[in-house]
Write a protein that holds these residues in place. Structure first.
Motif, PDB file in Angstrom:
ATOM      1  N   GLY A  34       0.797  -1.224   0.000  1.00 57.34           N
ATOM      2  CA  GLY A  34       0.000   0.000   0.000  1.00 57.34           C
ATOM      3  C   GLY A  34       0.826   1.269   0.000  1.00 57.34           C
ATOM      4  O   GLY A  34       0.304   2.368   0.165  1.00 57.34           O
ATOM      5  N   THR A  35       2.153   1.131  -0.204  1.00 57.75           N
ATOM      6  CA  THR A  35       3.060   2.283  -0.157  1.00 57.75           C
ATOM      7  C   THR A  35       3.519   2.644  -1.560  1.00 57.75           C
ATOM      8  O   THR A  35       4.159   1.825  -2.226  1.00 57.75           O
ATOM      9  N   PRO A  36       3.236   3.864  -2.030  1.00 60.27           N
ATOM     10  CA  PRO A  36       3.701   4.271  -3.358  1.00 60.27           C
ATOM     11  C   PRO A  36       5.225   4.284  -3.454  1.00 60.27           C
ATOM     12  O   PRO A  36       5.917   4.523  -2.452  1.00 60.27           O
ATOM     13  N   LEU A  37       5.727   3.999  -4.643  1.00 62.42           N
ATOM     14  CA  LEU A  37       7.172   4.034  -4.879  1.00 62.42           C
ATOM     15  C   LEU A  37       7.614   5.483  -5.041  1.00 62.42           C
ATOM     16  O   LEU A  37       7.317   6.139  -6.034  1.00 62.42           O
ATOM     17  N   HIS A  38       8.305   5.963  -4.046  1.00 61.46           N
ATOM     18  CA  HIS A  38       8.695   7.375  -3.967  1.00 61.46           C
ATOM     19  C   HIS A  38       9.945   7.450  -3.095  1.00 61.46           C
ATOM     20  O   HIS A  38      10.147   6.583  -2.234  1.00 61.46           O
ATOM     21  N   PRO A  39      10.806   8.461  -3.298  1.00 60.30           N
ATOM     22  CA  PRO A  39      12.021   8.532  -2.472  1.00 60.30           C
ATOM     23  C   PRO A  39      11.762   8.678  -0.977  1.00 60.30           C
ATOM     24  O   PRO A  39      12.645   8.433  -0.166  1.00 60.30           O
ATOM     25  N   MET A  40      10.540   9.075  -0.582  1.00 60.95           N
ATOM     26  CA  MET A  40      10.241   9.157   0.856  1.00 60.95           C
ATOM     27  C   MET A  40      10.281   7.771   1.502  1.00 60.95           C
ATOM     28  O   MET A  40      10.533   7.642   2.699  1.00 60.95           O
ATOM     29  N   SER A  41       9.998   6.722   0.752  1.00 64.11           N
ATOM     30  CA  SER A  41       9.809   5.380   1.296  1.00 64.11           C
ATOM     31  C   SER A  41      11.133   4.772   1.757  1.00 64.11           C
ATOM     32  O   SER A  41      12.115   4.761   1.005  1.00 64.11           O
ATOM     33  N   PRO A  42      11.199   4.236   2.987  1.00 61.33           N
ATOM     34  CA  PRO A  42      12.409   3.527   3.412  1.00 61.33           C
ATOM     35  C   PRO A  42      12.815   2.404   2.458  1.00 61.33           C
ATOM     36  O   PRO A  42      14.005   2.113   2.317  1.00 61.33           O
ATOM     37  N   PHE A  43      11.855   1.783   1.793  1.00 60.43           N
ATOM     38  CA  PHE A  43      12.168   0.757   0.788  1.00 60.43           C
ATOM     39  C   PHE A  43      13.115   1.302  -0.270  1.00 60.43           C
ATOM     40  O   PHE A  43      14.157   0.700  -0.569  1.00 60.43           O
ATOM     41  N   THR A  44      12.786   2.468  -0.862  1.00 62.11           N
ATOM     42  CA  THR A  44      13.657   3.034  -1.901  1.00 62.11           C
ATOM     43  C   THR A  44      14.935   3.607  -1.291  1.00 62.11           C
ATOM     44  O   THR A  44      16.000   3.544  -1.914  1.00 62.11           O
ATOM     45  N   LYS A  45      14.859   4.139  -0.073  1.00 63.86           N
ATOM     46  CA  LYS A  45      16.062   4.664   0.587  1.00 63.86           C
ATOM     47  C   LYS A  45      17.094   3.560   0.793  1.00 63.86           C
ATOM     48  O   LYS A  45      18.300   3.772   0.608  1.00 63.86           O
TER      49      LYS A  45
END
Length: 512
Positions: free
Chosen positions: A126-137
């Motif tokens: 449910g989390t958009p792919l965006h630089p805010m996300s710890p996943f992308t960080k």
């Protein structure tokens, strides 16, 4: 009298609010710290400075309570979400806290949005792919600082690090976990596929607990420093946006909560996960049977602050001996709805919802020689609200027509802004008298944890006076003409954002 303390750990400061056992505000305390930024998109905090600030405000709040005649029932937490701190094997920081506002992972986010697993990831997390996300960080850290990632025994957020410092326990509440892009909404646990792509293991992450979970047994030196009993329960709470919903009583699907502080957000609570098929909105778990759907917006009060600093006549402020914001609001009221045909897109800090484009940039559209500062100031305020309206429309489309909107934040000190929001959204807007919705939401979770209330819906009895703003027909008609144009111009400019962002980055000054 018994006491509760609500603590809100924010991006530039931490606030503690002291309440009595009936959730009446007695006092509040605030301590600030630096948000380090540079032209690369870095936005970091010193985690030790935040721990110091948290201790400071809790100590001040406890000192303001008469603990000789009463008891501190609990300390409960609201915090910003989507931070990343790499820790060594002793749980000591290897990095500063990389905040939600950090955009250095924008290239990773763009690449991942084109990845075959993108839709699956979104449907799971449910989390958009965006630089805010710890996943992308974390992917960005693996690609750009592999030696540092290799040293990292643990990966924390600011709240799990804070609780480690206070209790030497490594846990995180379900709402903060749900905002990482690493949490599976359907299994209520870390998502194996997301972990593999991010290059971390579940063993490196905190244990996931309910927001009503209590930590008890403060580190003795911390208890002495705070001046409170070591057995005082500390309740994990949730992330600030979820608790803002709770703190204004917006806990049913027919009430949308809008928060406008430095940034902004539109959220609605549901009793089950709601995944947006167009991937415009997030869906996060808050607690068992309690979810929130909505969109975070980068550009809120900070954009209006920029406009006041650059468009308000300082000599007029000095002459009137007043406040620049008061003068700005007076000036805005002299311009009509629609600002004589001037639109402003408020994307000064990139944008999350509805664009999910860290390269987005601000612009005026429709400028002519006839436009004045008053028109430009009004267009800025309208632009912030129109951007909120586009997210509001997506929420309404996904979860149904709301009966009302409840809004909080610093903007509520402006009468013209409150009426403008009702007119642009074309729905009644209710403004609670108290602005401390995050801290009230936190202590509501603490009250449930302590058995003082049976259900979170009891928060509706704790909210004070509410003022209501009704849409005005003439202004509504004007904005209904301008909103489609606002969206059309946004879509036309969107392909150019990446180009201008690259040119600006090339010419940008150094760290400030």
């Amino acid at each position: 009298m018994d006491y509760l303390i609500g603590v809100d750990v924010g991006t530039t400061s931490t606030k503690a609010v002291l309440y009595d056992q009936h959730a009446q505000v007695l006092d509040s305390f605030k301590a600030g710290y630096t948000l380090y930024r540079d032209a690369s998109g870095m936005a970091e905090q010193d985690p030790t400075a935040i721990v110091t600030a948290v201790k400071t405000v809790i100590k001040q709040a406890a000192a303001a309570a008469d603990l000789s005649q009463g008891k501190l029932l609990a300390v409960a937490f609201s915090s910003a979400n989507q931070s990343v701190i790499l820790l060594d094997d002793q749980h000591q920081p290897l990095t500063r806290s990389i905040t939600w506002a950090d955009t250095r992972a924008r290239g990773v986010a763009e690449r991942m949005r084109r990845h075959l697993v993108a839709k699956t990831l979104f449907s799971h997390t449910g989390t958009p792919l965006h630089p805010m996300s710890p996943f992308t960080k974390l992917i960005w850290l693996n690609e750009n600082q592999p030696a540092l990632m290799a040293k990292a025994a643990y990966v924390a957020d600011i709240k799990s690090y804070l609780f480690w410092e206070l209790f030497h326990t490594f846990k995180v509440d379900i709402s903060i976990a749900s905002c990482t892009g690493l949490f599976n909404l359907h299994t209520s646990d870390w998502d194996d596929q997301a972990l593999e792509l991010a290059g971390v293991s579940a063993a490196q992450l905190p244990e996931i607990v309910s927001g009503t979970t209590q930590a008890v047994g403060l580190v003795p030196a911390v208890a002495d420093e705070l001046g409170i009993p070591a057995a005082t329960p500390f309740v994990y709470g949730a992330f600030d946006g979820a608790l803002s919903n709770l703190g204004v009583g917006a806990i049913k699907q027919d009430t949308v909560a809008i928060t406008i502080g430095t940034s902004a957000a539109v959220r609605v609570a549901t009793d089950h996960p709601v995944i947006d098929p167009q991937e415009r909105l997030f869906c996060y778990a808050i607690d068992e049977g309690f979810y929130v759907v909505g969109g975070p917006i980068n550009n809120g009060g900070d954009v209006f602050q920029w406009a006041v600093e650059h468009l308000v006549d300082n000599s007029a402020v000095a002459q009137n001996g007043g406040d620049a914001y008061d003068l700005a609001n007076q000036v805005i009221e002299t311009a009509p709805a629609g600002a004589h045909g001037l639109l402003f897109h408020p994307f000064l800090g990139g944008e999350r919802a509805p664009l999910w484009d860290a390269n987005a940039r601000g612009s005026f559209f429709g400028l002519t020689p006839l436009h004045t500062r008053a028109d430009m100031l009004r267009a800025v305020m309208e632009g912030i609200n129109m951007n909120i309206a586009t997210v509001f429309a997506a929420v309404r489309e996904l979860v149904g027509e709301p009966a009302s909107v409840t809004a909080t934040g610093g903007f509520a000190q402006s009468a013209v802004w409150k009426q403008m929001m009702a007119d642009i959204l074309n729905v009644p807007v209710n403004i609670p008298a108290s602005f401390e919705s995050g801290c009230l939401g936190a202590i509501t979770m603490a009250m449930k944890s302590l058995g003082l209330i049976d259900d979170l819906s009891a928060v509706t009895e704790l909210i004070g006076e509410v003022e209501s703003y009704q849409p005005q027909a003439a202004a509504v008609a004007t904005y209904q003409e301008y909103l489609p144009l606002f969206k059309q111009v946004e879509e036309l400019l969107s392909p150019a954002y990446g180009v201008i962002a690259q040119l600006q980055e090339k010419e940008a000054p150094g760290t400030h």
